[in-house]
Motif scaffolding. Structure first.
Motif, PDB file in Angstrom:
ATOM      1  N   SER A  54     -29.984  63.058  95.912  1.00 30.08           N
ATOM      2  CA  SER A  54     -29.623  62.701  97.030  1.00 30.08           C
ATOM      3  C   SER A  54     -29.854  63.827  98.120  1.00 30.08           C
ATOM      4  N   GLY A  55     -29.874  65.080  97.680  1.00 28.60           N
ATOM      5  CA  GLY A  55     -30.131  66.257  98.450  1.00 28.60           C
ATOM      6  C   GLY A  55     -29.055  66.618  99.175  1.00 28.60           C
ATOM      7  N   LYS A  56     -27.750  66.193  98.691  1.00 23.44           N
ATOM      8  CA  LYS A  56     -26.549  66.513  99.368  1.00 23.44           C
ATOM      9  C   LYS A  56     -25.890  67.696  98.671  1.00 23.44           C
ATOM     10  N   PRO A  57     -25.377  68.641  99.369  1.00 26.09           N
ATOM     11  CA  PRO A  57     -24.954  70.037  98.826  1.00 26.09           C
ATOM     12  C   PRO A  57     -23.556  69.564  97.878  1.00 26.09           C
ATOM     13  N   THR A  58     -23.398  70.470  97.084  1.00 32.59           N
ATOM     14  CA  THR A  58     -22.017  70.661  96.279  1.00 32.59           C
ATOM     15  C   THR A  58     -21.701  72.067  96.348  1.00 32.59           C
ATOM     16  N   GLY A  59     -20.384  72.125  96.912  1.00 31.53           N
ATOM     17  CA  GLY A  59     -19.765  73.436  97.036  1.00 31.53           C
ATOM     18  C   GLY A  59     -18.847  73.829  95.707  1.00 31.53           C
ATOM     19  N   LEU A  60     -18.645  74.943  95.573  1.00 30.29           N
ATOM     20  CA  LEU A  60     -17.478  75.409  94.437  1.00 30.29           C
ATOM     21  C   LEU A  60     -16.954  76.815  95.102  1.00 30.29           C
ATOM     22  N   VAL A  61     -15.738  77.055  94.900  1.00 30.31           N
ATOM     23  CA  VAL A  61     -15.008  78.024  95.236  1.00 30.31           C
ATOM     24  C   VAL A  61     -13.983  78.583  93.976  1.00 30.31           C
ATOM     25  N   LEU A  62     -14.531  79.865  93.334  1.00 25.46           N
ATOM     26  CA  LEU A  62     -13.650  80.202  92.266  1.00 25.46           C
ATOM     27  C   LEU A  62     -12.577  81.317  92.833  1.00 25.46           C
ATOM     28  N   MET A  63     -11.410  81.095  92.141  1.00 25.26           N
ATOM     29  CA  MET A  63     -10.444  82.144  92.343  1.00 25.26           C
ATOM     30  C   MET A  63      -9.931  82.681  91.233  1.00 25.26           C
ATOM     31  N   ALA A  64      -9.703  83.993  91.281  1.00 27.82           N
ATOM     32  CA  ALA A  64      -9.156  84.692  90.304  1.00 27.82           C
ATOM     33  C   ALA A  64      -8.127  85.375  90.595  1.00 27.82           C
ATOM     34  N   ILE A  65      -6.906  85.115  89.521  1.00 26.72           N
ATOM     35  CA  ILE A  65      -5.476  85.992  90.122  1.00 26.72           C
ATOM     36  C   ILE A  65      -5.446  87.135  89.319  1.00 26.72           C
ATOM     37  N   LYS A  66      -5.171  88.256  90.063  1.00 22.45           N
ATOM     38  CA  LYS A  66      -4.930  89.491  89.318  1.00 22.45           C
ATOM     39  C   LYS A  66      -3.276  89.771  89.161  1.00 22.45           C
ATOM     40  N   THR A  67      -3.230  90.489  87.962  1.00 18.79           N
ATOM     41  CA  THR A  67      -1.797  90.874  87.690  1.00 18.79           C
ATOM     42  C   THR A  67      -1.259  91.786  88.971  1.00 18.79           C
ATOM     43  N   PRO A  68       0.047  91.539  89.189  1.00 18.12           N
ATOM     44  CA  PRO A  68       0.653  92.154  90.374  1.00 18.12           C
ATOM     45  C   PRO A  68       0.659  93.595  90.016  1.00 18.12           C
ATOM     46  N   GLU A  69       0.406  94.457  91.089  1.00 18.35           N
ATOM     47  CA  GLU A  69       0.569  95.938  90.676  1.00 18.35           C
ATOM     48  C   GLU A  69       1.910  96.357  90.485  1.00 18.35           C
TER      49      GLU A  69
END
Length: 431
Positions: free
Chosen positions: A306-321
């Motif tokens: 179709s030519g329509k876009p697909t987006g992706l957001v990756l989220m990584a959680i880091k260990t609290p300091e």
């Protein structure tokens, strides 16, 4: 969050009141076309037909949409008393730019929801979870009338009753919102014949309420030309109902928006019903990795055609300091997962990709839209304090986000891997 919409416009009457330049501020590109399609229907996000001849309008709509599962929504601009079959939206001329833009955006968003609901349902069934249909489909539609009981009140009530739609009356704004918060309505009619400002206030308030945002609003106006139409549509009114309209037009205009609202509820229910033990993580409530990748691959396959876009957001959680017990960290992750689900649209897919790696799969969303989602998630995470082991010392989760758009023939696994490399690069730059 998505790219500009490409709209095919067939001006059969040669008197359309909206020009292509009028819709550009709404990120809508109008393409005047002929009665017969010169491009595949999938090339357009919606079809707008300006025709006073209902038979001709129906023929044009059929040639452009063919009413298959993937056909774009069709909007008719006509003063006919009832719309022909195959029409998704119906406006009385002359239309304003904000009115037409609102209807195009609403119907296109509905189309996306229904398309993604069908696709996610199919993937759910592959993973062993049959998805039930919306249980509200067979219930009688219900409309709320707000304002003074004018001479047209009973005419509207009889017209809707004849069409199988019930109507409840609220003669003050206080009782109206009591009703709206007690039960769902398929549409709201605001009497603006004598109290225009009050009707505008109620419509604006509904558009500021997340639960009422998609409820259609019709404005009952005095006979003849309504000089505040532009302001009405800017305040979220869906359609104008002239007081001198015939019963069949009253019924058809209300029913058109009622059907749209019920379709939206059905699509949202289908998307929610895709959540099950076989498809979602029991602890976090996010879609499982294999399910998410299968759903993403299906979207990428469709986007390639179709030519329509697909987006992706990756989220990584880091260990609290600071030292935090595992239980408190797990509690924080559960709260973050819940926040993520509520920050996305119904058609978006909140996913668990791996340990401490989350994703938001965004259909029909380009890179700029994915960046907006990433920024919103980061902003909410930055200002959220989670309970620590010491009640007086809460802590924050460190969330690293990467936003991207699929390119070419990229597979789901390749897109995720590209996102992980982007996350790793941002971590190195932050050190």
């Amino acid at each position: 969050m998505s790219q500009a919409l490409n709209i095919a416009v067939i001006d059969a009457d040669k008197n359309l009141s909206v020009s292509p330049a009028d819709l550009l501020p709404f990120a809508i590109q109008m393409s005047p076309v002929s009665d017969a399609p010169t491009h595949p229907p999938a090339a357009y996000d919606a079809i707008v037909i300006n025709s006073s001849d209902p038979e001709k309008a129906a023929s044009i709509a059929k040639s452009y949409t063919v009413k298959s599962a993937g056909s774009p929504p069709a909007i008719l601009i006509s003063d006919t008393s009832t719309p022909p079959s195959g029409i998704d939206g119906w406006l009385r001329p002359p239309v304003s730019a904000v009115q037409l833009a609102n209807r195009i955006q609403a119907l296109r968003r509905l189309w996306v929801m229904e398309d993604i609901a069908r696709r996610r349902k199919a993937v759910s069934e592959v993973f062993g979870h049959p998805v039930s249909d919306d249980s509200t489909t067979g219930k009688r539609p219900s409309v709320l009338f707000v304002g003074d009981a004018t001479s047209r009140f009973m005419a509207i009530r009889h017209a809707l009753d004849a069409a199988g739609t019930g109507m409840i009356a609220a003669f003050s704004s206080f009782s109206a919102f009591d009703y709206l918060h007690e039960r769902p309505f398929d549409a709201v009619i605001l009497n603006a014949i004598s109290k225009k400002d009050l009707a505008f206030t109620i419509s604006s308030a509904m558009r500021r309420n997340a639960r009422l945002y998609h409820t259609p609003v019709l404005l009952l106006t005095p006979q003849g030309h309504f000089d505040a139409a532009d302001e009405a549509f800017a305040r979220g009114v869906s359609d104008i109902l002239p007081a001198d309209a015939q019963p069949e037009e009253i019924s058809a205009r209300v029913q058109q928006l009622v059907d749209e609202r019920r379709r939206r509820r059905s699509a949202k229910a289908t998307l929610e019903n895709c959540r099950a033990r076989s498809t979602t993580d029991a602890e976090l409530g996010l879609f499982r990795p294999k399910f998410s990748l299968a759903h993403l691959q299906d979207l990428l396959n469709t986007a390639a055609r179709s030519g329509k876009p697909t987006g992706l957001v990756l989220m990584a959680i880091k260990t609290p300091e600071i030292p935090i017990s595992q239980k408190r960290q797990d509690d924080a992750r559960q709260q973050f997962a819940s926040m993520l689900r509520h920050l996305l649209r119904a058609e978006d897919c909140p996913a668990l990709i791996g340990p401490d790696l989350y994703a938001a799969i965004l259909p029909h969303t380009n890179a700029d839209g994915a960046v907006c989602v990433a920024e919103r998630v980061s902003a909410v995470a930055d200002c959220t304090a989670f309970d620590g082991d010491d009640p007086l010392h809460p802590f924050r989760l460190n969330i690293n986000c990467a936003a991207l758009e699929a390119t070419g023939e990229e597979t789901a696994e390749a897109l995720v891997e590209r996102g992980q490399r982007k996350l790793a690069t941002s971590r190195m730059e932050a050190v």
